[in-house]
Design a protein around this motif. Sequence first.
Motif, mmCIF file in Angstrom:
data_model
loop_
_atom_site.group_PDB
_atom_site.id
_atom_site.type_symbol
_atom_site.label_atom_id
_atom_site.label_comp_id
_atom_site.label_asym_id
_atom_site.label_seq_id
_atom_site.Cartn_x
_atom_site.Cartn_y
_atom_site.Cartn_z
ATOM 1 N N ASN A 185 -41.794 -71.206 31.619
ATOM 2 C CA ASN A 185 -40.956 -70.230 32.232
ATOM 3 C C ASN A 185 -39.853 -70.645 33.078
ATOM 4 O O ASN A 185 -39.282 -70.027 33.728
ATOM 5 C CB ASN A 185 -41.561 -69.041 32.794
ATOM 6 C CG ASN A 185 -42.364 -69.452 34.180
ATOM 7 O OD1 ASN A 185 -42.317 -70.724 34.214
ATOM 8 N ND2 ASN A 185 -42.410 -68.618 35.025
ATOM 9 N N LEU A 188 -34.460 -70.161 31.328
ATOM 10 C CA LEU A 188 -33.700 -68.898 31.744
ATOM 11 C C LEU A 188 -33.283 -68.130 30.385
ATOM 12 O O LEU A 188 -32.228 -68.909 29.765
ATOM 13 C CB LEU A 188 -32.668 -68.924 32.836
ATOM 14 C CG LEU A 188 -33.601 -68.989 34.279
ATOM 15 C CD1 LEU A 188 -34.153 -70.468 34.535
ATOM 16 C CD2 LEU A 188 -32.936 -68.486 35.176
ATOM 17 N N SER A 190 -32.638 -64.480 30.450
ATOM 18 C CA SER A 190 -31.877 -63.390 30.944
ATOM 19 C C SER A 190 -30.665 -63.722 31.680
ATOM 20 O O SER A 190 -30.639 -64.687 32.343
ATOM 21 C CB SER A 190 -32.674 -62.452 31.789
ATOM 22 O OG SER A 190 -33.424 -63.225 32.542
ATOM 23 N N GLU A 192 -28.808 -62.800 34.068
ATOM 24 C CA GLU A 192 -28.037 -62.372 35.167
ATOM 25 C C GLU A 192 -28.155 -63.317 36.406
ATOM 26 O O GLU A 192 -27.482 -62.851 37.259
ATOM 27 C CB GLU A 192 -28.797 -60.908 35.860
ATOM 28 C CG GLU A 192 -30.363 -60.704 36.177
ATOM 29 C CD GLU A 192 -31.232 -61.103 35.011
ATOM 30 O OE1 GLU A 192 -30.844 -60.775 34.079
ATOM 31 O OE2 GLU A 192 -32.350 -61.361 35.216
ATOM 32 N N SER A 193 -28.680 -64.203 36.298
ATOM 33 C CA SER A 193 -28.605 -65.209 37.398
ATOM 34 C C SER A 193 -27.347 -65.882 37.230
ATOM 35 O O SER A 193 -26.878 -66.627 36.497
ATOM 36 C CB SER A 193 -29.902 -66.328 37.160
ATOM 37 O OG SER A 193 -29.441 -67.304 37.902
ATOM 38 N N MET B 184 -41.129 -63.517 35.974
ATOM 39 C CA MET B 184 -39.843 -64.158 36.401
ATOM 40 C C MET B 184 -39.847 -65.545 36.018
ATOM 41 O O MET B 184 -40.741 -66.267 35.947
ATOM 42 C CB MET B 184 -39.889 -63.763 37.911
ATOM 43 C CG MET B 184 -38.775 -64.318 38.750
ATOM 44 S SD MET B 184 -39.054 -65.711 39.278
ATOM 45 C CE MET B 184 -37.661 -65.787 40.522
ATOM 46 N N THR B 197 -34.284 -65.845 37.686
ATOM 47 C CA THR B 197 -34.032 -64.525 37.309
ATOM 48 C C THR B 197 -33.907 -63.548 38.716
ATOM 49 O O THR B 197 -34.806 -64.019 39.327
ATOM 50 C CB THR B 197 -34.604 -63.872 36.207
ATOM 51 O OG1 THR B 197 -36.128 -64.224 36.439
ATOM 52 C CG2 THR B 197 -34.214 -64.516 34.874
ATOM 53 N N ASN B 198 -33.310 -62.619 38.665
ATOM 54 C CA ASN B 198 -33.323 -61.697 39.739
ATOM 55 C C ASN B 198 -34.024 -60.213 39.436
ATOM 56 O O ASN B 198 -33.612 -59.516 38.979
ATOM 57 C CB ASN B 198 -31.714 -61.332 40.062
ATOM 58 C CG ASN B 198 -30.955 -62.679 40.499
ATOM 59 O OD1 ASN B 198 -31.439 -63.424 41.482
ATOM 60 N ND2 ASN B 198 -30.107 -62.795 39.726
ATOM 61 N N ILE B 199 -35.433 -60.348 39.819
ATOM 62 C CA ILE B 199 -36.139 -59.100 39.454
ATOM 63 C C ILE B 199 -36.613 -58.845 40.919
ATOM 64 O O ILE B 199 -37.426 -59.400 41.564
ATOM 65 C CB ILE B 199 -37.316 -59.739 38.477
ATOM 66 C CG1 ILE B 199 -36.685 -60.164 37.401
ATOM 67 C CG2 ILE B 199 -38.092 -58.448 38.201
ATOM 68 C CD1 ILE B 199 -37.843 -60.615 36.150
ATOM 69 N N GLU B 214 -34.074 -55.445 37.150
ATOM 70 C CA GLU B 214 -33.482 -56.790 36.818
ATOM 71 C C GLU B 214 -31.729 -56.651 37.098
ATOM 72 O O GLU B 214 -31.029 -55.800 36.905
ATOM 73 C CB GLU B 214 -33.600 -56.989 35.467
ATOM 74 C CG GLU B 214 -34.944 -57.630 35.087
ATOM 75 C CD GLU B 214 -35.030 -58.102 33.710
ATOM 76 O OE1 GLU B 214 -34.333 -59.182 33.416
ATOM 77 O OE2 GLU B 214 -36.103 -57.870 33.007
ATOM 78 N N GLY B 215 -31.439 -57.644 37.684
ATOM 79 C CA GLY B 215 -30.143 -58.060 37.956
ATOM 80 C C GLY B 215 -29.654 -57.613 39.422
ATOM 81 O O GLY B 215 -30.333 -57.197 40.188
#
Lengths: 247, 233
Positions: A185, A188, A190, A192-193, B184, B197-199, B214-215
Amino acid sequence: MGLLAFSMTGNSQTRTIMRPIKGGTLIPLYGLDSGKVWVDDFLLDEFAVTNEQYLDFVKKYPEWKRANAKSIFADGNYLSEWQSDLQLGSHMNPKAPITNVSWFAAKAYCACQDKRLPSVDEWELAARASETKANAENDSSFNTRIIESYETPNTYSKTVGSTYKNFWGIYDMHGLVWEWTSDFNSVLISGESRQDGEADRNLFCAGAAISASNLRDYAAFMRYAFRGSIKANYNIKNLGFRCAKSK
Amino acid sequence: MKTSHLKNILSLVFLICLFACQTQVNSSEQYICPMKCEDHKTYDHPGTCPVCKMDLVKVSSLEAPILDEDGISEESIFNLQSEWKTQDNETIHLTDLRGKVLVVVMIYTSCEAACPRLVADMRNIYSKVDNPAVDYVLVSIDPEKDTPEKLKAYAKEEHLEGDQWILLQGKLDDVREFSNVLSMKYKKISPIDFSHTNIISVFDKNGVLQHQQEGLGVSNDKLVQEVKALIEE
């Protein structure tokens, strides 16, 4: 009948031999500022964990029986092909790699053998070896073979050791099943980072694959994309594991 | 085509009958294969499943959420056995947080880009919810650097003070496991930086994940609403 099957699949576990892998630098497909990572020397199982070995594990650790595994650790497909809690499916090859196991289950299995899952970087380092070379990533026939193996269906039911033995003495790094890694994991997906936006685009736009300079990147792209798309409690028919250990 | 429709309707009628019958004979227990080998076929006496040979179980036992002897649901993070250190250097297990609604985020203290905004978001949620029945948990993804002392200093700097703020340091492996429970993702990209990731995740009082936001810079209204609803449960 049941008893016969039981005794045939039980007690037959042989402890998997671990082979030393010499560390070195690795350029992962993406994700690092410096472009290179150093991987320390480590030990890796010569075979993927088999159905019968996993059955032995479940007998010893009943919390990992299909009926007992908690859903936070393994979704409904956990060991879904088994006939019962302590019986493999009748069509299953006891010496084929165990699949339909979650990351949590794989992690627990290795921990119980006093081992651990290999990291993505360790796995990639061991997997770039062909029969004769420690690093065959620029060998186009080796890369072609890897890609062809990805396109072959149902290889998960083959006996472990039935593909090739690599430079380190490790079998089936490509060609049987995908394998869990400890930090799968870390890929990445997604976007949004903020720091990682660029890498995400590189990884997930098809352009990355097309512009990839060689087949190595194409095969690696498939592996990284797969890792990025799964969750730790998933159980997938062509996803197994082998264990590693630090030196 | 038509016959298959008819079949569907018939089987539906059959199913309704089956369930209707079940409620009628409520006084005597029905038994079913725990693996549902024969789908919803039930028996009116105990025995073994003809397919997988497992002992049949009471139908009623399958309907209630499955809880273990401590009353913890299968989906609860309280199933994790890991040990953590708080910013006050106390050793805790996740079950110690039971009974509170939890708002959880994973950060690292040397992070300059996303984390300050995530933490600001946590503070914002804290003041909007404004209720002592909630704990706010920050788990470090850089446990090698984020010692309890460092987390303590960070909490002070970021105004995360009071009993409701819990900052945790765990073992590398346990942090990875925890991140997987949150789905995450993170990776160390240099000695001082991580991408992640921003969770922000919300758990109910029994440690079951109920909501994720998220985000960065997204509205937290829905999350706040969810937290308030969970307090009432």
